[in-house]
Each structure stands twice: as structure tokens, then as C-alpha cells.
Design an enzyme around this catalytic site. Structure first.
Site, PDB file in Angstrom:
ATOM      1  N   PHE A 125       0.856  -1.190   0.000  1.00 13.40           N
ATOM      2  CA  PHE A 125       0.000   0.000   0.000  1.00 13.40           C
ATOM      3  C   PHE A 125       0.887   1.234   0.000  1.00 13.40           C
ATOM      4  O   PHE A 125       1.842   1.322   0.772  1.00 13.40           O
ATOM      5  CB  PHE A 125      -0.949   0.003   1.194  1.00 13.40           C
ATOM      6  CG  PHE A 125      -2.012   1.055   1.074  1.00 13.40           C
ATOM      7  CD1 PHE A 125      -2.975   0.956   0.091  1.00 13.40           C
ATOM      8  CD2 PHE A 125      -2.026   2.152   1.906  1.00 13.40           C
ATOM      9  CE1 PHE A 125      -3.947   1.927  -0.062  1.00 13.40           C
ATOM     10  CE2 PHE A 125      -2.991   3.135   1.771  1.00 13.40           C
ATOM     11  CZ  PHE A 125      -3.955   3.022   0.788  1.00 13.40           C
ATOM     12  N   ASP A 195       1.283  -4.161   8.790  1.00 11.64           N
ATOM     13  CA  ASP A 195       0.128  -3.294   8.581  1.00 11.64           C
ATOM     14  C   ASP A 195      -1.105  -4.197   8.511  1.00 11.64           C
ATOM     15  O   ASP A 195      -1.242  -5.026   7.598  1.00 11.64           O
ATOM     16  CB  ASP A 195       0.293  -2.501   7.280  1.00 11.64           C
ATOM     17  CG  ASP A 195      -0.825  -1.492   7.054  1.00 11.64           C
ATOM     18  OD1 ASP A 195      -1.915  -1.656   7.640  1.00 11.64           O
ATOM     19  OD2 ASP A 195      -0.632  -0.551   6.263  1.00 11.64           O
ATOM     20  N   TYR A 220     -11.169   2.707  10.259  1.00 10.21           N
ATOM     21  CA  TYR A 220     -12.382   3.034   9.509  1.00 10.21           C
ATOM     22  C   TYR A 220     -12.785   1.990   8.486  1.00 10.21           C
ATOM     23  O   TYR A 220     -13.781   2.177   7.791  1.00 10.21           O
ATOM     24  CB  TYR A 220     -12.266   4.414   8.837  1.00 10.21           C
ATOM     25  CG  TYR A 220     -11.076   4.622   7.927  1.00 10.21           C
ATOM     26  CD1 TYR A 220     -11.060   4.113   6.644  1.00 10.21           C
ATOM     27  CD2 TYR A 220      -9.984   5.359   8.347  1.00 10.21           C
ATOM     28  CE1 TYR A 220      -9.980   4.319   5.802  1.00 10.21           C
ATOM     29  CE2 TYR A 220      -8.902   5.589   7.520  1.00 10.21           C
ATOM     30  CZ  TYR A 220      -8.900   5.059   6.244  1.00 10.21           C
ATOM     31  OH  TYR A 220      -7.827   5.264   5.419  1.00 10.21           O
ATOM     32  N   LYS A 221     -12.066   0.890   8.393  1.00 10.28           N
ATOM     33  CA  LYS A 221     -12.460  -0.166   7.462  1.00 10.28           C
ATOM     34  C   LYS A 221     -13.358  -1.177   8.186  1.00 10.28           C
ATOM     35  O   LYS A 221     -14.484  -0.857   8.549  1.00 10.28           O
ATOM     36  CB  LYS A 221     -11.213  -0.811   6.856  1.00 10.28           C
ATOM     37  CG  LYS A 221     -10.319   0.170   6.087  1.00 10.28           C
ATOM     38  CD  LYS A 221      -9.122  -0.513   5.480  1.00 10.28           C
ATOM     39  CE  LYS A 221      -8.097   0.472   4.939  1.00 10.28           C
ATOM     40  NZ  LYS A 221      -8.615   1.321   3.846  1.00 10.28           N
ATOM     41  N   ARG A 369     -12.916  -4.221  -6.856  1.00  9.42           N
ATOM     42  CA  ARG A 369     -12.728  -4.912  -5.582  1.00  9.42           C
ATOM     43  C   ARG A 369     -14.029  -4.915  -4.795  1.00  9.42           C
ATOM     44  O   ARG A 369     -14.741  -3.911  -4.738  1.00  9.42           O
ATOM     45  CB  ARG A 369     -11.627  -4.177  -4.811  1.00  9.42           C
ATOM     46  CG  ARG A 369     -11.180  -4.794  -3.529  1.00  9.42           C
ATOM     47  CD  ARG A 369     -10.062  -3.963  -2.909  1.00  9.42           C
ATOM     48  NE  ARG A 369     -10.554  -2.660  -2.448  1.00  9.42           N
ATOM     49  CZ  ARG A 369      -9.893  -1.881  -1.585  1.00  9.42           C
ATOM     50  NH1 ARG A 369      -8.718  -2.239  -1.130  1.00  9.42           N
ATOM     51  NH2 ARG A 369     -10.409  -0.728  -1.215  1.00  9.42           N
TER      52      ARG A 369
END
Length: 410
Positions: A125, A195, A220-221, A369
Site C-alpha cells: 500500500f 500493517d 475506519y475499514k 474490488r
């Protein structure tokens, strides 16, 4: 041939079916983007009203003590700890993933100053690589090197300082074997920083069992903490007193209200706090984490696996010949909780789906996705999503020019 009746039977037998009521989701919408922004927990609405009207509006600054605002970073961290297989005092909520990466990279690298290599993989990422790149400009002799994931373990050696990896790949969903990779890094004398942004709240994690030393994760995911929710960081107990933050703030001081010029680190994980905690977003995250109450992560993972299998099977059954190429591993042990497809017009297909109220997301250059969040997705949601996808593909509606227009956020 999978039938709608079979899918509805799966919903009827789902042990997590009642969890959907914990979330405020629009009727008719199939939300497959919880791996990017989690749904709104119903409890968060009332909690935020209470925080704004009573704790901030009436009690004002007294709330730092009377409502224990000051203890929220540790308290919420302790609630995240069971989701990642850590001790309560090994997790704290603070800042963003990017900032926490910087804190841990710079602190960990200082433990082995004669080891120059910060190792990662290309395609990690991008914030991870950006932060790592910046850290190498500040830490003497540290350099960033990336090698393909299949060569990472062989690349570890006596010059490796720190291994920086994302546990579940943000695009493909590929998952590292945390225990094996961490052990291999330890054998070489290196620390590992994981991560967990696409893992926590979706994939069962056992950081203590797997020997993990350092980690960061997103709020927040899958944790449903709200847009821009604070992140968390994990430092294994045995490392906490050895690490000295470079990014030092008053909340990480041993006595923040002594107002001394000299920095004295707080004991344990608290030294990784910096500025004043953002209370509205932090307490929204607490509501998100509490939405996992009573949920066994192995049960959640079993449902995630079944949702993936159903999605993949229905695409094969109903979308053959339309150029969708699954790039996510079929082996559940080698993936996270989203499924991704490569297509030359992935962006346009994604936009057409969003208009049809099936929300996934696009990842450049050519991947669409779909997040499979077990707390609020049902099996019939997958059936509905594929129904709408089939219509878009067979009608060619995605070819309409408006679906090719890109906003600032894709």
C-alpha cells in the site's frame, strides 16, 4: 447450479445474521466496500449525540476526567486487542496509520543502527512505502529496498533492520503467513512491522501467538469507526521500554500536566501518543469496535470464506465470457476478506454498479474490488450483486460515457 433457494437457506442458517441490525444500511443497497469504509453502527449515532450534547456541550472541559476522555486511547486499544490476539496494554489508539508507521519505523530502526536495510515489497500500500521512504531520509544509513513477495524471506539477512509488510494486500487480498515470516525475520535478527489495515475485524489474528512484534491498523475499514477514524498501533510487551519515539508529544510524556521542557517517555505503550486525542472520532471508533461484541472471529471468518466462495462461484456461473479475471487467492488461508477482479474496463463497470446500488471500489489500473464484511452482509446480498452485475455486463451499459468520468476519489 446455485439457486436462490440455496442462498436463502444459507442466510437462514447464518449465526451472524442478527448482527446486521447493529448497522444503519440503506434499504436496497448492497454494500461491498466495508474494506474501505465500514458501515455506520446504529449505536454510534446515539453515542455521538451524547458526546456532542452532554459531554462536550454541557460538561465541557470537565469531560476529560468525568467521562474519562483522557483514558480513551488506552481503553479503545484494549477493546481492539482481542480482535488481534494481543494483550490489552499492547494496543493504543492514536493518529493515522501513516503517522503510526512513521513512529514505529523510526523507533525500531534505532535499535539496530548498524543494520541499514528497511525491507518491503513493491506494490505494498503506497502510504507504507511513502512513509518508509521519508523515514530513511531521517534515520542515518537506513535505506529502503523492495523485493517481490516470493523472494522476501530469502532477502532477509544480517543487514536487515526492519521488515515492513501489509498482512493482507489491499488490492489482491493475498495474505502472508504471519507466524512463518515473523519467525524467519527473527532468525535473521530483524524486527517485523505488520500493517493490519485489511485484516483487523475480518481475518482472525493472533499476534502474540505468532510472535508479532510491531503492528499498525486502520479504524475506519472493518472496525466501522467512521471516515478518517483514528488508527491503532501495537508494540509487543517486551519491546515497549526499549523503543523511544522520534515523534514526541505531550500526551506521550510520563507527566503531561507537569508541563516540563524535558521529554520523559511515558511507561509502556502510552509513549506512542503524541497530540491531544480527537475525541469525537475516537469515541465513534469505540462504537465501531463494540459492534463486534459477542462475535467469535473464527465464526466471522468462516462466513467470510463462504461469502467469497459464493461470489466466485456465481461469477463463474453467470458472468463467463465477460473478461472478469479473479486475482484473489482461492485458498482461504492465503487471502483476506475481499475478492478482486481484473478487467480492462474495471473503472466503468464499478461506476455502473454503484449507480445500480452495488457499491464496490476500483483500484488502479484495472481492478474492481468487493469487500465481504461478515457482520452485515448476507448471502442474498451476493446474489443480488451478481444479478445487477450480469445485467450491466450483458446490456453493455457500462460503456455509457458518463461511467468513464473520474472524480477525485476512485
Amino acid at each position: 447450479m446455485i439457486t436462490l433457494e440455496q442462498v436463502r437457506a444459507l442466510d437462514a442458517a447464518d449465526p451472524l445474521r442478527a448482527c446486521r441490525e447493529r448497522f444503519a444500511l440503506p434499504e436496497g443497497l448492497v454494500y461491498l466496500d466495508g474494506n474501505s469504509l465500514g458501515a455506520l453502527p446504529r449505536a454510534a449515532v446515539e453515542r455521538q449525540r451524547q458526546v456532542v450534547e452532554r459531554e462536550w456541550g454541557r460538561d465541557l472541559i470537565r469531560s476529560w476526567n468525568s467521562h474519562d476522555w483522557i483514558g480513551a486511547p488506552q481503553r479503545v486499544g484494549a477493546k481492539i486487542a482481542p480482535l488481534i490476539g494481543a494483550k490489552p496494554h499492547e494496543v493504543i489508539v492514536a493518529d493515522s496509520v501513516s503517522v503510526n508507521l512513521f513512529k514505529l519505523i523510526t523507533a525500531a530502526a534505532a535499535l539496530s543502527p548498524k543494520r541499514p536495510l528497511l525491507l518491503s515489497e513493491p506494490g505494498n500500500f503506497h502510504t507504507d512505502l511513502h512513509v518508509a521512504s521519508g523515514a530513511t531520509e531521517l534515520v542515518p544509513n537506513l535505506r529502503l529496498e523492495t523485493v517481490e513477495r516470493g523472494r522476501i524471506e530469502e532477502a532477509l539477512g544480517p543487514d536487515t533492520n526492519l521488515l515492513l509488510l501489509t498482512h493482507v494486500h489491499y488490492k489482491t487480498g493475498e495474505r502472508f503467513d504471519m507466524a512463518r515470516v515473523t519467525a524467519r525475520a527473527k532468525d535473521s535478527g530483524a524486527l517485523t512491522l505488520w500493517d493490519l489495515s485489511h485484516s483487523v475485524g475480518a481475518v482472525p489474528l493472533q499476534l502474540n501467538r505468532d510472535g508479532a512484534e510491531l503492528a499498525v491498523g486502520c479504524g475506519y475499514k472493518y472496525l466501522n469507526g467512521g471516515p478518517g477514524a483514528p488508527a491503532f498501533l501495537y508494540v509487543a510487551e517486551h519491546l515497549q521500554e526499549r523503543l523511544m519515539p522520534v515523534l514526541r508529544g505531550w500526551m506521550g510524556h510520563a507527566a503531561p500536566f507537569a508541563f516540563t521542557d524535558e521529554y520523559v517517555p511515558a511507561p509502556g505503550i502510552a509513549r506512542f501518543l503524541a497530540g491531544t486525542p480527537p475525541m469525537l472520532s475516537l469515541l465513534a471508533l469505540e462504537s465501531g469496535v463494540e459492534s463486534f461484541e459477542g462475535v467469535d472471529m473464527e465464526t466471522a471468518w468462516a462466513k467470510s470464506t463462504a461469502l467469497f466462495d459464493l461470489f466466485a462461484a456465481l461469477v463463474e456461473q453467470r458472468c463467463a465470457g465477460h473478461g472478469l479475471d479473479c486475482v484473489s487467492p482461492r485458498d482461504p488461508g492465503a487471502r483476506g476478506s475481499h475478492i478482486s477482479y481484473r478487467h480492462p474496463h474495471a473503472f466503468e463497470i464499478c461506476q455502473a454498479l454503484i449507480e445500480a446500488e452495488v457499491i464496490g471500489d476500483f483500484r488502479a489500473p484495472d481492478v474492481v474490488r468487493f469487500g465481504l464484511t461478515p457482520l452485515y452482509l448476507g448471502y442474498e446480498d451476493i446474489w443480488t450483486a451478481i444479478d445487477r452485475l450480469v445485467d450491466i455486463l450483458e446490456s453493455g451499459r457500462w460503456r455509457e460515457p458518463r461511467f468513464a468520468v473520474r472524480g477525485k476519489v476512485t
